[in-house]
Design an enzyme around this catalytic site. Structure first.
Site, PDB file in Angstrom:
ATOM      1  N   ASP A  65       0.820  -1.203   0.000  1.00 59.23           N
ATOM      2  CA  ASP A  65       0.000   0.000   0.000  1.00 59.23           C
ATOM      3  C   ASP A  65       0.858   1.259   0.000  1.00 59.23           C
ATOM      4  OD1 ASP A  65      -2.644   1.344   0.437  1.00 59.23           O
ATOM      5  OD2 ASP A  65      -1.677   1.948   2.308  1.00 59.23           O
ATOM      6  N   GLU A 111       1.161  -0.432  -5.143  1.00 61.09           N
ATOM      7  CA  GLU A 111       0.197   0.635  -5.386  1.00 61.09           C
ATOM      8  C   GLU A 111       1.016   1.919  -5.468  1.00 61.09           C
ATOM      9  OE1 GLU A 111      -3.500   3.159  -3.535  1.00 61.09           O
ATOM     10  OE2 GLU A 111      -1.824   2.466  -2.339  1.00 61.09           O
TER      11      GLU A 111
END
Length: 731
Positions: free
Chosen positions: A410, A463
Site C-alpha cells: 500500500d 500501489e
C-alpha cells in the site's frame, strides 16, 4: 545480606537492566557455596527445592526487605542446580514453580547480531512470545526490542500486572530484552511495562505478537500459530513453477468484514467465510482474492490500513488457525490469496509502536520525516536496521506462516518521496539534495528480493501512483523489484471516459488509447478497487450516464474493456453485480439486488463469462507484456466512438479481435479489417440478452471478404451493439 544496598534498591525500584545477575542461583564469589535470591512481593516464606539432583540442599530464604526480596546461602553445594521455588502467602496459599531467573537466554549471539544488522529474516521466531521447553520445562519466552528503556517487564494476569515481578534482562548492546517464564501457556494475556529514560512508565503491547484481544482491547495473547495442518502442498508446488507475467490473473478484492453478514452488524468468522467465499469466487471464475489488510488494527473505519499488530491476523473473525483454514480452503479450491500489506506508516496509538521505548524507535524523531501529513500517522524509519528487519521479516512471515500468495504493498508513492504531500519547508532533502527517500528505495528493493527468493511463486504488487521509473524491473537494472504495479493512470483515464455523456466521448477517445503509450514501461494490473467506490465517489454504476439500460450497458462495457485490455485484472466486491450505492464498510454488499430485475444478475453473469473467456484464451493473458500481444486495428474512428484491437500470444497464436462501440447507436455493416481470412466466430457480446442487453450482434459468426481495410487484406461487415463490446475468434 550479600546484596549491596544499591543492588537491593535497583530491584525494589525495578530499575536493574540485568536482574538475572542478582536474582536466581549464583556461585558465591569465593567458590564456597551458592546464593539464591528471589523478588516475590506478597510472599511470606520462600524455600528452594532441588528438582533433579535430590542430594542437593533445600534452602530456606530469608526476607531481607519488607517489599519481598528474599535471599539464602548454602555451603552444601558449590555449583548451581535446577530447583523449584516453593512460595507461601498470607492465608496459607502455596505455589511451587521453576524460577524464571534460573534460565539462560533463549536468543543466541548470532540471533542478536543478525537482528542488529537487519538480516535476521525470521526474527519473528526469536522476538515476541513463544512456547518453549528449555531443560524440559514448559513455559513462554518473551523478547522485545527497546534499546532506550531503563527497564522492561512482562506483565499480565499471571503476576497481577505488577512490573516488578518479571523484569527482563537486556542482551548486551542489542537493545533486546528477554525472559523465560515457566508455567505459562497458550492463551496467556500479556503486555510490556516500559520505564523510559525519563522515568515514565508506559504499557505497550507486543509488536511481534501473533494474536491479540478483540479490539478495543489490546493485550497480546501467547499463541502457537504453527499447529495448523496444511493440505495445500500441491498448490504451493504449482505456484512456485508458474510465471505470473504469463499467467491468467483476475483478482476479486474483498473487505472481510463487509462482504457478507449474518445480520445487520454481525459478520462471518474466517471459517464461516471459507465455504461461502471459495464457492462464490470459483463460480465467478476469479483466479485470486485480495483481502484488504487483515493485520490487527484497532480503528475499524481505517479498513485495516492503520495497523497496530503487524504479525497478527485480526481477532475480529477468529484465531490465527481460523485464518489459516480460510487460506487453505481457498487454495484447495484453486484460488490464490493476496493481502494488502502496509509498511508505509503506522498509527499513533500510545499502546502500540509510537514512541515505543519513550523515544522515536520505529519512526523518525523529526516530524518532517516521521509524520504523515494526510493520515495523521507515523512513518517508519527505513534506515534503521532493526526497523527494516521488522518489516522484511513481516513480509516473509505472512507468506510462510499463512501461505499468502502475494503482497499488495500500500501507498508506495508516499514511501518513495520525502516531499510527498508536503509543502516547501515541510520536508528534508536526501544527502544529495533530492526528494527521493533513498532509504525507502533500498528497503523496497531488499524486501522484494527476500520475498521472491525465500517464498517461491509469491508476487509483490505496488500501489504506486506516480511516474517513478522501473517499479516492476529487478534491482540489478535499477528497479524496485515488484512483479506488478497498479495502473492508476489507466483507471483514472478509463473512468473519466465512461462518466462522459456518449455524445461527448468522441472528444475524449485518447483517454482510452493513452495507456498503450506507456503500457510496456511496467507490468500492470488494471484496478477498479475499493478506492474508487468510497469518499463520495459513488459506485461504479453511479458514475455511468443515461437511463437504467444505458447505465448498465456502460458498466458492462467498462468491465469487458478491463478484462480484454492488456494487464492483469482487479475488481472490488460489489462491482460484479452493479452495486447501486457506495461501499459501506459497516454493511454487506447489496446482494438483494440480484433479485431486483435482470440488470444486476446479468452483470454478474457477464463477469462470470468474462472470466471463463479470459482463462480459456491464452491470447488474453500470455502476451500481456509483450509488444506482439496487442495491436490496434483502428483507434481513430472518434466520430463513431469505435475502437478495435487484437489480443494474441507473443507468437501470434490465439488471436482475438475486440471491438468497442461506446455510443448508444446500433451500427450495422460496420466494416473492420481482420488479420486472417475466413470465418470469425463471435465468442463474447456484452449486449447479450442474458446480461440485460438488447441482444444485437453477429448471429454467431461473420466471414471475411477480400476488401482491404485497416492495413489488413481481409475485412468483414459487423453488427456493433449499442454501448457494447464484441469479441471475435477465427475458426
Amino acid at each position: 545480606m550479600i546484596l549491596t544496598r544499591e543492588e537491593l534498591d535497583s530491584l525494589l525500584r525495578a530499575e536493574n537492566r540485568s536482574p538475572h545477575q542478582l536474582l536466581g542461583m549464583h556461585p558465591l564469589g569465593d567458590g564456597s557455596g551458592v546464593v539464591v535470591r528471589a523478588f516475590l512481593p506478597g510472599a511470606t516464606k520462600v524455600e528452594i527445592v532441588p528438582v533433579h539432583e535430590k542430594n542437593k540442599p533445600r534452602i530456606t530464604l530469608k526476607k531481607i526487605d519488607p517489599l519481598g526480596v528474599f535471599e539464602g546461602v548454602s555451603k552444601e553445594s558449590k555449583a548451581v542446580y535446577a530447583y523449584d521455588l516453593v512460595v507461601s502467602y498470607d492465608g496459607g496459599a502455596q505455589r511451587q514453580f521453576r524460577d524464571p531467573y534460573s534460565f539462560l537466554p533463549t536468543l543466541g549471539e548470532m540471533d542478536v547480531y543478525l537482528f542488529g544488522q537487519g538480516n535476521e529474516l525470521r526474527i519473528y521466531d526469536k522476538l515476541g512470545s513463544h512456547l518453549r521447553s528449555p531443560d524440559g520445562v514448559s513455559g513462554v519466552s518473551f523478547a522485545v526490542w527497546a534499546p532506550n528503556a531503563q527497564r522492561v517487564s512482562v506483565v499480565g494476569d499471571f503476576n497481577n500486572w505488577d512490573g516488578r515481578v518479571h523484569s527482563m534482562r537486556i542482551l548486551g548492546s542489542s537493545g533486546i530484552w528477554e525472559i523465560f517464564i515457566p508455567g505459562l501457556g497458550e492463551g496467556t494475556l500479556y503486555k510490556y511495562e516500559i520505564k523510559t529514560l525519563q522515568g515514565h512508565l508506559t504499557i505497550k503491547t507486543d509488536p511481534y505478537a501473533t494474536f491479540y484481544e478483540v479490539p478495543p482491547k489490546n493485550a497480546a495473547i501467547v499463541w502457537d500459530n504453527q499447529k495448523f495442518k496444511w493440505t495445500d502442498a500441491d498448490w504451493l508446488e504449482k505456484r512456485g513453477q508458474r510465471d505470473p507475467l504469463r499467467s491468467a490473473i483476475s483478482i476479486y478484492e474483498v473487505h472481510l468484514g463487509s462482504w457478507q453478514k449474518k445480520a445487520a452488524f454481525e459478520g462471518y468468522s474466517y471459517r464461516e467465510l471459507a465455504d461461502l467465499l471459495a464457492d462464490y469466487v470459483r463460480k465467478l471464475g476469479f483466479t485470486h482474492v485480495e483481502f484488504l489488510p487483515v493485520a490487527e488494527h484497532a480503528f475499524y473505519p481505517s479498513w485495516g490500513y492503520q495497523v497496530t499488530g503487524f504479525y497478527a491476523p485480526t481477532s475480529r473473525f477468529g484465531t490465527p488457525e481460523d485464518f489459516q483454514y480460510l487460506i487453505n480452503h481457498l487454495h484447495e479450491a484453486g484460488i490464490g490469496v493476496l493481502i494488502d500489506w502496509v509498511p508505509a506508516h503506522f498509527p499513533r496509538d500510545d499502546w502500540a509502536l509510537a514512541q515505543f521505548d519513550g523515544t522515536a524507535l520505529y519512526e523518525h524523531e523529526d516530524p518532517r520525516k516521521g509524520a504523515h501529513q494526510d493520515w495523521g500517522t507515523l512513518i517508519f524509519n527505513y534506515g534503521r536496521h532493526e526497523v527494516r528487519n521488522f518489516l522484511i521479516a513481516n513480509a516473509i512471515f505472512w507468506c510462510e506462516r499463512y501461505h499468502i500468495d502475494g503482497l499488495r504493498v500500500d501507498a508506495v508513492a508516499s514511501m518513495l518521496y520525502l516531499d510527498y504531500s508536503r509543502k516547501e519547508g515541510e520536508w528534508i532533502p536526501n544527502q544529495f539534495g533530492g526528494r527521493e527517500n533513498l532509504e525507502a528505495v533500498e528497503f523496497l528493493r531488499s524486501c522484494n528480493h527476500h520475498v521472491h527468493t525465500q517464498c517461491p511463486g509469491v508476487i509483490t504488487v505496488a500501489e504506486e501512483s506516480t511516474a517513478w521509473p522501473l517499479v516492476t524491473r529487478p534491482p540489478y537494472l535499477g528497479g524496485l523489484g515488484f512483479n506488478f504495479k497498479w495502473n492508476m493512470g489507466w483507471m483514472h483515464d478509463t473512468l473519466n471516459y465512461f462518466r462522459k455523456e456518449p455524445v461527448h466521448r468522441k472528444y475524449h477517445q485518447n483517454d482510452l488509447t493513452f495507456a498503450m503509450l506507456y503500457h510496456h514501461h511496467e507490468n500492470f494490473i488494471l484496478p477498479l478497487s475499493h478506492d474508487e467506490v468510497v469518499h463520495g465517489k459513488g459506485s461504479l454504476l453511479q458514475r455511468m450516464t443515461g437511463d437504467d439500460w444505458q447505465r448498465f450497458a456502460n458498466l458492462r462495457a467498462l468491465l469487458a474493456y478491463q478484462w480484454l485490455f492488456p494487464g492483469k485484472k482487479l475488481l472490488f466486491m460489489g462491482g460484479e453485480i452493479g452495486q447501486s450505492s457506495e461501499w459501506n464498510a459497516n454493511a454487506a454488499v447489496d446482494w438483494w439486488l440480484l433479485s431486483a430485475g435482470p440488470y444486476h444478475v446479468g452483470t454478474q453473469r457477464m463477469v462470470e463469462d468474462l472470466n471463463r473467456l479470459y482463462q480459456a484464451h491464452p491470447g488474453l493473458w500470455e502476451g500481456d507484456f509483450d509488444h506482439e500481444g496487442f495491436y490496434w486495428i483502428d483507434c481513430t474512428d472518434v466520430e463513431s466512438s469505435v475502437l478495435s484491437f487484437v489480443r494474441q500470444t507473443k507468437y501470434g497464436q490465439d488471436p482475438l479481435a475486440v471491438v468497442l462501440n461506446l455510443t448508444p447507436v446500433l451500427r450495422n455493416n460496420y466494416r473492420l479489417g481482420l488479420p486472417r481470412a475466413g470465418v470469425w466466430k463471435e465468442v463474447f457480446n456484452s449486449d447479450c440478452e442474458s446480461y440485460g442487453g438488447s441482444n444485437q450482434g453477429n448471429l454467431g459468426r461473420v466471414t471475411t471478404e477480400p476488401m482491404p481495410m485497416h492495413g489488413h487484406a481481409q475485412s468483414a461487415p459487423l453488427t456493433l451493439p449499442p454501448l457494447g463490446i464484441v469479441v471475435l475468434q477465427p475458426e
